[in-house]
Motif scaffolding. Structure first.
Motif, PDB file in Angstrom:
ATOM      1  N   THR A  78      38.886   2.872  17.450  1.00 17.51           N
ATOM      2  CA  THR A  78      39.478   1.597  17.853  1.00 17.51           C
ATOM      3  C   THR A  78      40.974   1.723  18.094  1.00 17.51           C
ATOM      4  N   SER A  79      41.665   2.448  17.222  1.00 20.69           N
ATOM      5  CA  SER A  79      43.119   2.590  17.373  1.00 20.69           C
ATOM      6  C   SER A  79      43.471   3.376  18.629  1.00 20.69           C
ATOM      7  N   LYS A  80      42.648   4.364  18.976  1.00 22.44           N
ATOM      8  CA  LYS A  80      42.906   5.132  20.207  1.00 22.44           C
ATOM      9  C   LYS A  80      42.673   4.255  21.439  1.00 22.44           C
ATOM     10  N   ARG A  81      41.629   3.440  21.385  1.00 21.75           N
ATOM     11  CA  ARG A  81      41.377   2.535  22.506  1.00 21.75           C
ATOM     12  C   ARG A  81      42.495   1.510  22.641  1.00 21.75           C
ATOM     13  N   ASP A  82      42.941   0.956  21.514  1.00 25.76           N
ATOM     14  CA  ASP A  82      43.996  -0.061  21.552  1.00 25.76           C
ATOM     15  C   ASP A  82      45.290   0.517  22.103  1.00 25.76           C
ATOM     16  N   HIS A  83      45.600   1.743  21.733  1.00 26.19           N
ATOM     17  CA  HIS A  83      46.831   2.361  22.235  1.00 26.19           C
ATOM     18  C   HIS A  83      46.757   2.560  23.740  1.00 26.19           C
ATOM     19  N   LEU A  84      45.588   3.008  24.234  1.00 27.78           N
ATOM     20  CA  LEU A  84      45.423   3.175  25.677  1.00 27.78           C
ATOM     21  C   LEU A  84      45.464   1.819  26.375  1.00 27.78           C
ATOM     22  N   LEU A  85      44.895   0.813  25.758  1.00 30.41           N
ATOM     23  CA  LEU A  85      44.914  -0.544  26.318  1.00 30.41           C
ATOM     24  C   LEU A  85      46.337  -1.042  26.508  1.00 30.41           C
ATOM     25  N   LEU A  86      47.153  -0.961  25.460  1.00 29.56           N
ATOM     26  CA  LEU A  86      48.530  -1.447  25.531  1.00 29.56           C
ATOM     27  C   LEU A  86      49.374  -0.587  26.466  1.00 29.56           C
ATOM     28  N   THR A  87      49.102   0.704  26.494  1.00 28.10           N
ATOM     29  CA  THR A  87      49.836   1.596  27.394  1.00 28.10           C
ATOM     30  C   THR A  87      49.569   1.246  28.847  1.00 28.10           C
ATOM     31  N   MET A  88      48.317   0.988  29.162  1.00 29.64           N
ATOM     32  CA  MET A  88      47.978   0.644  30.547  1.00 29.64           C
ATOM     33  C   MET A  88      48.508  -0.731  30.925  1.00 29.64           C
ATOM     34  N   LEU A  89      48.514  -1.661  29.976  1.00 28.62           N
ATOM     35  CA  LEU A  89      49.108  -2.968  30.257  1.00 28.62           C
ATOM     36  C   LEU A  89      50.585  -2.832  30.606  1.00 28.62           C
ATOM     37  N   TYR A  90      51.291  -2.001  29.848  1.00 28.46           N
ATOM     38  CA  TYR A  90      52.726  -1.807  30.090  1.00 28.46           C
ATOM     39  C   TYR A  90      52.967  -0.981  31.343  1.00 28.46           C
ATOM     40  N   ASN A  91      52.142   0.038  31.569  1.00 29.29           N
ATOM     41  CA  ASN A  91      52.299   0.908  32.734  1.00 29.29           C
ATOM     42  C   ASN A  91      52.059   0.147  34.039  1.00 29.29           C
ATOM     43  N   THR A  92      51.018  -0.673  34.060  1.00 31.49           N
ATOM     44  CA  THR A  92      50.614  -1.330  35.295  1.00 31.49           C
ATOM     45  C   THR A  92      51.156  -2.742  35.449  1.00 31.49           C
ATOM     46  N   GLY A  93      51.481  -3.419  34.336  1.00 30.37           N
ATOM     47  CA  GLY A  93      51.865  -4.821  34.423  1.00 30.37           C
ATOM     48  C   GLY A  93      50.705  -5.697  34.844  1.00 30.37           C
ATOM     49  N   ALA A  94      49.489  -5.261  34.530  1.00 34.80           N
ATOM     50  CA  ALA A  94      48.290  -5.964  34.975  1.00 34.80           C
ATOM     51  C   ALA A  94      48.038  -7.217  34.152  1.00 34.80           C
ATOM     52  N   ARG A  95      47.324  -8.136  34.741  1.00 29.93           N
ATOM     53  CA  ARG A  95      46.832  -9.298  34.006  1.00 29.93           C
ATOM     54  C   ARG A  95      45.689  -8.848  33.093  1.00 29.93           C
ATOM     55  N   VAL A  96      45.370  -9.679  32.099  1.00 31.42           N
ATOM     56  CA  VAL A  96      44.301  -9.328  31.173  1.00 31.42           C
ATOM     57  C   VAL A  96      42.977  -9.178  31.919  1.00 31.42           C
ATOM     58  N   SER A  97      42.701 -10.114  32.825  1.00 29.38           N
ATOM     59  CA  SER A  97      41.450 -10.058  33.574  1.00 29.38           C
ATOM     60  C   SER A  97      41.353  -8.791  34.408  1.00 29.38           C
ATOM     61  N   GLU A  98      42.487  -8.289  34.869  1.00 30.88           N
ATOM     62  CA  GLU A  98      42.489  -7.073  35.678  1.00 30.88           C
ATOM     63  C   GLU A  98      42.254  -5.839  34.825  1.00 30.88           C
ATOM     64  N   ILE A  99      42.879  -5.785  33.653  1.00 35.40           N
ATOM     65  CA  ILE A  99      42.792  -4.571  32.832  1.00 35.40           C
ATOM     66  C   ILE A  99      41.421  -4.439  32.190  1.00 35.40           C
ATOM     67  N   ILE A 100      40.805  -5.550  31.785  1.00 30.25           N
ATOM     68  CA  ILE A 100      39.475  -5.443  31.168  1.00 30.25           C
ATOM     69  C   ILE A 100      38.403  -5.224  32.226  1.00 30.25           C
ATOM     70  N   GLY A 101      38.749  -5.444  33.495  1.00 27.32           N
ATOM     71  CA  GLY A 101      37.802  -5.198  34.574  1.00 27.32           C
ATOM     72  C   GLY A 101      37.871  -3.798  35.151  1.00 27.32           C
ATOM     73  N   VAL A 102      38.769  -2.955  34.630  1.00 26.43           N
ATOM     74  CA  VAL A 102      38.900  -1.589  35.136  1.00 26.43           C
ATOM     75  C   VAL A 102      37.690  -0.765  34.715  1.00 26.43           C
ATOM     76  N   LYS A 103      37.070  -0.108  35.683  1.00 32.20           N
ATOM     77  CA  LYS A 103      35.959   0.795  35.419  1.00 32.20           C
ATOM     78  C   LYS A 103      36.453   2.244  35.461  1.00 32.20           C
ATOM     79  N   VAL A 104      35.624   3.101  34.963  1.00 33.03           N
ATOM     80  CA  VAL A 104      36.006   4.524  34.942  1.00 33.03           C
ATOM     81  C   VAL A 104      36.262   5.023  36.359  1.00 33.03           C
ATOM     82  N   SER A 105      35.469   4.564  37.317  1.00 28.63           N
ATOM     83  CA  SER A 105      35.626   5.008  38.703  1.00 28.63           C
ATOM     84  C   SER A 105      36.881   4.460  39.363  1.00 28.63           C
ATOM     85  N   ASP A 106      37.523   3.466  38.743  1.00 31.09           N
ATOM     86  CA  ASP A 106      38.739   2.886  39.310  1.00 31.09           C
ATOM     87  C   ASP A 106      39.974   3.730  39.029  1.00 31.09           C
ATOM     88  N   VAL A 107      39.846   4.727  38.175  1.00 27.17           N
ATOM     89  CA  VAL A 107      40.992   5.557  37.797  1.00 27.17           C
ATOM     90  C   VAL A 107      40.981   6.842  38.615  1.00 27.17           C
TER      91      VAL A 107
END
Length: 267
Positions: A78-107
Motif C-alpha cells: 500500500t505504501s509503495k502504491r501511495d507513493h507512486l500515486l502522489l508522485t504521479m499527481l505531482y508529476n502530471t498535475g492530473a485531476r483525480v478522475s484522470e489519475i485513477i483512470g490511468v491504465k497500464v497501457s496508458d504509460v
C-alpha cells in the motif's frame, strides 16, 4: 415542495446557479428557433444575468512541503502504491478522475516517456514523466506482474481502480505524516486538487509559459492559468523589486506664519 411538485432549493451555490443558467440559455436559444411567437418571452429570460462571485485564492504547497508529503516509499504494498500515486499527481498535475483512470497501457516508458490522460469532455492529452517516475513505475509493475494492459495502474486491494475517496484518504494519511517534518502543513485543508495547483505553480515559478502550462493541465483557456499568477506573492515581490521606488522625501509639517500664529506666540 411547491404546489406544482417542484423542489425549490434555496441554498444553491453561485457556480451551480450560473451553470444551470448556462444550460437554460442554451435550451432557450434552441426553442427560439422553433417557436418564433415566444421570442419576446425567451428574450426576457435570456436577459437574466450571471451572478457574480469572488474566486477564492488558489492554495498550493511549497517545494519542501510537497517533498514532505511525498516522503519515501515504505515496505508495504500500500505504501509503495501511495507513493507512486502522489508522485504521479505531482508529476502530471492530473485531476483525480484522470489519475485513477490511468491504465497500464496508458504509460509509455521509452525515450519519450509519458502518460496518456483522459480529461474533461473525453479529451486526451499526453504528459511527460520524470525519469524517477518511470523507474518507480517499472518497479511497481515488476512488483505486480499480474497487471494486464487494460488493468488500472493504481488499483485497490481488490484489483479495481481507486475511487476519489480512496485517493483523498491516502493523501490525508501522507499529510498527517508530513506534519512531523513540515509544521506548516498542520491545520491546513489539502486535497488532491491542491497538488494539481502545486504542479502548476511550480511550473510557473520555473519560467514555463502560460500556454504550455495550460496544455499540461488540460485547460481550455489560458485565463484559468492566469489565476496562478494572482496567487503567487513571491512573483509579485520580484516584479515590484524591478520597479524603482519614487524618491520622495517626507518633510515635517510647518504651519503657515499667519496672524493667528503670531497672536498665539505673543501670549
Amino acid at each position: 415542495m411547491s404546489q406544482r411538485g417542484y423542489y425549490v432549493n434555496l441554498h444553491i451555490a453561485t457556480r451551480s446557479r450560473n451553470l444551470r443558467l448556462t444550460a437554460l440559455r442554451a435550451f432557450l436559444k434552441f426553442a427560439a428557433r422553433r417557436d418564433v411567437s415566444s421570442f419576446y418571452v425567451i428574450e426576457q429570460a435570456l436577459g437574466v444575468p450571471m451572478k457574480r462571485f469572488e474566486r477564492p485564492m488558489l492554495g498550493f504547497l511549497t517545494r519542501d512541503e510537497m517533498l514532505a508529503v511525498l516522503g519515501e516509499p515504505g515496505n508495504t504494498w500500500t505504501s509503495k502504491r501511495d507513493h507512486l500515486l502522489l508522485t504521479m499527481l505531482y508529476n502530471t498535475g492530473a485531476r483525480v478522475s484522470e489519475i485513477i483512470g490511468v491504465k497500464v497501457s496508458d504509460v509509455v516508458m521509452d525515450e519519450s516517456a509519458c502518460v496518456h490522460l483522459r480529461g474533461k469532455g473525453r479529451k486526451q492529452r499526453s504528459t511527460p514523466l520524470w525519469k524517477s517516475t518511470v523507474q518507480e513505475i517499472r518497479f511497481w509493475l515488476r512488483l505486480n506482474p499480474t497487471l494486464g494492459a487494460d488493468a488500472a495502474l493504481l488499483p485497490n486491494r481488490d484489483g479495481n481502480a481507486m475511487t476519489r475517496f480512496n485517493v483523498t484518504q491516502r493523501l490525508n494519511i501522507a499529510v498527517n505524516r508530513a506534519v512531523q517534518v513540515q509544521s506548516s502543513l498542520s491545520n491546513r485543508s489539502i486535497s488532491p486538487h491542491t497538488i494539481r495547483h502545486t504542479t502548476a505553480m511550480h511550473l510557473l515559478q520555473a519560467g514555463v509559459a502560460f500556454s504550455v502550462i495550460a496544455l499540461w493541465l488540460g485547460h481550455e483557456s489560458t485565463n484559468t492559468t492566469h489565476r496562478y499568477v494572482e496567487a503567487d506573492l513571491t512573483m509579485k515581490d520580484k516584479a515590484l523589486a524591478r520597479l524603482q521606488e519614487p524618491e520622495v522625501q517626507t518633510c515635517r509639517y510647518q504651519p503657515p506664519d499667519d496672524a493667528l500664529m503670531q497672536f498665539l506666540k505673543s501670549l
